[in-house]
Design an enzyme around this catalytic site. Structure first.
Site: not given
Ligand SMILES: *[C@@H]1O[C@H](CO)[C@@H](O)[C@H](O)[C@H]1NC(C)=O
Ligand SMILES: *[C@@H]1O[C@H](CO)[C@@H](O)[C@H](O)[C@H]1NC(C)=O
Ligand SMILES: *[C@@H]1O[C@H](CO)[C@@H](O)[C@H](O)[C@H]1NC(C)=O
Ligand SMILES: *[C@@H]1O[C@H](CO)[C@@H](O)[C@H](O)[C@H]1NC(C)=O
Ligand SMILES: *[C@@H]1O[C@H](CO)[C@@H](O)[C@H](O)[C@H]1NC(C)=O
Length: 558
Positions: A354-355
């Site tokens: 993620d991210e």
């Protein structure tokens, strides 16, 4: 998936303002009584989460602890023997059980017309061998009969699996209640037929932003079992610290932990936590999040990370995500994940994903050059995809399954068909993503509405109660691909001092959503039962916060 700290602060500050304005019941879906007395009165002897089928009567039996025993007929099952001891103590010797010292110890039940007899034994029928480890789609179905018409005078707990027996023992322990003066243990005539709606019912704890001691992690596992949660998602490393002691790469925690002598998880800590969880029917799924959220890897192995370049075209001394263009990165991943895949017995690993910030990759001329050569032309999602593809190939070759955060799916990484996509974005706006993931044929788990680390003043739990992983339009086939969800307690503002009160009983609310029937959605009806569940955890010795405003628990406070 974690709030920026600035945002975290603003929420906390807002909390204080709201206190002054006393908007305490803003989100509560029914009117609360005002004036004297508790807002919500606890039920007595009700289970949490609500069983699929539960019939009970006003007639009760009395249990005499000194005579009571659990009895099994099948061959030896050590896991159950340990569970019997644990539940005996939870029910009959909880640390904060209230007992009236000045009350006359007369046997008040003898004159009560609802008293139908004594219960000295719970007979356990386990129809299958004692299974070794909990797993996705484990059988948790059980049936519990206390003095039912077809089994007069007897108590039976029946299941095809040891996990069902564990869930049934928890229910049995919850429907036993003590008389108001605390001198007798009673249980009503009851029939329960119960199984979970979803197989994956998790809690995420983050041990990178603050270290949580093994003792506190185990307490959380106890509380998970009391709400029938069955997956501990251990977000074990992240940017701030690397507490996991690797055998192959010991320098990762030696240089990456907050304190290598006191803030690490040794091999034996990890083994003990996994075993503690197994005995409670809980899977441990570790997350080693990459290629972002990896700054702490760089303390020991800076060559794993991407050097960022400044405007002057020179390295500026900072580092970005994992360096996806070096073969040595994948060599490391192969060795590291082959260790992880034996340390953690569950079929699934959580690979994060993620991210991922792209600025550093974009600043680095070697990366830009690599992208040109491979025809990625400025598309950094493509580069992320390239990295995740290599990583998932490695994990495939280790015969493990994987869970990934939704971005990995969004970026079109080719994934094995047993991959689980973890949907976390959007708070209440997760419907589209759940529909997209399942229409692509992947299994999904939901966390978007269950970020418990976002604090709200007042009675905040109904918002968790109302969210539902099936709240999206899609076919039955798509709905079947939703295997559950997880409550998340990210670690920016929690450590050993407050993780338990802030997580519980709020995670229990998510647990009921994931276990009970789809139709169990009435928060007004649930509130008194939640109140009892919260007090039960307090009586059992856990510092679990009040969830329904003005109230009290019948406990012996120390
Ligand atoms: C159990 O029985 C008592 C009366 O004997 C009754 O007051 C209580 O509501 C019953 N509880 C449940 C859960 O059936
Ligand atoms: C990295 O591995 C690839 C594929 O195995 C190979 O073609 C390439 O030459 C390697 N690069 C270096 C710098 O070793
Ligand atoms: C960038 O790459 C991703 C992943 O392969 C792809 O889904 C997306 O369409 C690409 N974007 C552009 C503008 O080409
Ligand atoms: C994945 O595909 C294999 C065959 O390639 C099949 O046997 C298996 O049932 C599939 N699993 C899922 C979860 O769809
Ligand atoms: C279901 O989703 C819709 C649209 O996203 C939302 O408006 C509604 O409040 C949701 N219902 C529940 C029970 O969460």
């Amino acid at each position: 998936m974690t709030p920026k700290s600035v945002f975290g602060f603003s929420i906390l500050n807002l909390g204080l303002c709201v206190t002054v304005l006393a908007l305490d019941t803003e989100d509560f879906p029914f009117n609360l009584p005002k004036g004297s007395g508790p807002w919500i009165r606890p039920t007595v002897g009700n289970p949490w989460p609500f069983p699929q089928q539960w019939k009970t009567s006003n007639e009760f039996l009395v249990i005499r602890p000194n005579l009571f025993q659990f009895k099994t007929l099948q061959s030896k099952c050590e896991l159950l023997d340990i569970a019997f001891k644990r539940y005996y103590d939870l029910v009959f010797r909880p640390p904060r059980l209230f007992r009236c010292k000045s009350c006359k110890r007369h046997k008040h039940w003898k004159s009560d017309s609802s008293f139908v007899g004594y219960l000295d034994t719970l007979n356990i029928f386990l129809n299958r061998p004692c299974t070794e480890k909990p797993e996705l789609n484990m059988d948790e179905h059980y049936e519990l009969k206390i003095d039912t018409d077809d089994n007069p005078g007897e108590a039976l707990l029946v299941s095809q699996s040891v996990w069902g027996i564990l869930r049934g023992l928890e229910t049995f322990s919850q429907i036993i209640y003590s008389s108001p003066n605390g001198i007798a243990f009673q249980v009503n005539r009851t029939y329960v037929n119960d199984f979970p709606r979803f197989s994956h019912r998790g809690l995420l704890l983050d041990t990178s932003r603050h270290y949580l001691s093994p003792r506190i992690i185990k307490k959380n596992l106890d509380l998970m079992a009391q709400s029938k949660l069955n997956v501990f998602h251990w977000h074990i490393t992240d940017d701030p610290s690397f507490p996991f002691e690797s055998e192959k790469f010991p320098q990762l925690s030696a240089l990456g932990a907050f304190n290598r002598y006191s803030h690490t998880y040794t091999k034996s800590d990890v083994r003990e936590i996994i075993e503690y969880a197994r005995l409670r029917g809980i899977r441990v799924i570790p997350e080693f999040d990459t290629p972002g959220h990896t700054q702490s890897f760089g303390n020991a192995l800076p060559q794993l990370l991407t050097p960022c370049f400044g405007k002057d075209g020179k390295p500026d001394g900072t580092f970005g995500p994992m360096n996806p263009v070096l073969n040595s990165t994948y060599k490391f991943m192969e060795e590291f994940f082959s260790e992880i895949s034996t340390t953690f017995p569950d079929h699934y690993l959580h690979l994060g994903g993620d991210e991922v910030p792209f600025e550093c990759w974009a600043s680095n001329p070697h990366i830009v050059d690599f992208m040109k050569r491979n025809g990625f032309v400025g598309n950094y999602s493509r580069l992320e995809q390239f990295y995740m593809q290599k990583l998932t190939d490695i994990v495939d070759s280790l015969q493990k399954g994987y869970i990934v955060w939704q971005e990995v799916f969004d970026n079109n990484v080719e994934l094995a068909n047993d991959t689980v996509i973890h949907v976390w974005k959007g708070e209440d706006l997760y419907s589209k993503e759940m529909a997209k993931v399942t229409s692509a044929g992947f299994q999904a788990i939901l966390s978007s509405p269950w970020y418990l680390n976002y604090l709200h003043y007042g009675i905040d739990w109904p918002r968790y109660y109302m969210a539902d992983p099936h709240n999206f339009s899609g076919s039955d086939e798509q709905k079947r691909l939703v295997i559950g969800g997880e409550a998340c307690m990210w670690g920016e503002f929690v450590d050993n001092t407050n993780v338990i009160p802030l997580t519980w009983p709020r995670a229990s609310v998510v647990a009921e959503r994931l276990w009970s029937a789809k139709t169990v959605t009435d928060a007004k009806k649930a509130a008194p039962r939640l109140e009892e569940h919260r007090c039960r955890m307090v009586i059992r010795g856990f510092n679990v916060e009040p969830s329904n405003g003005v109230n009290f628990c019948q406990v012996a406070w120390d």
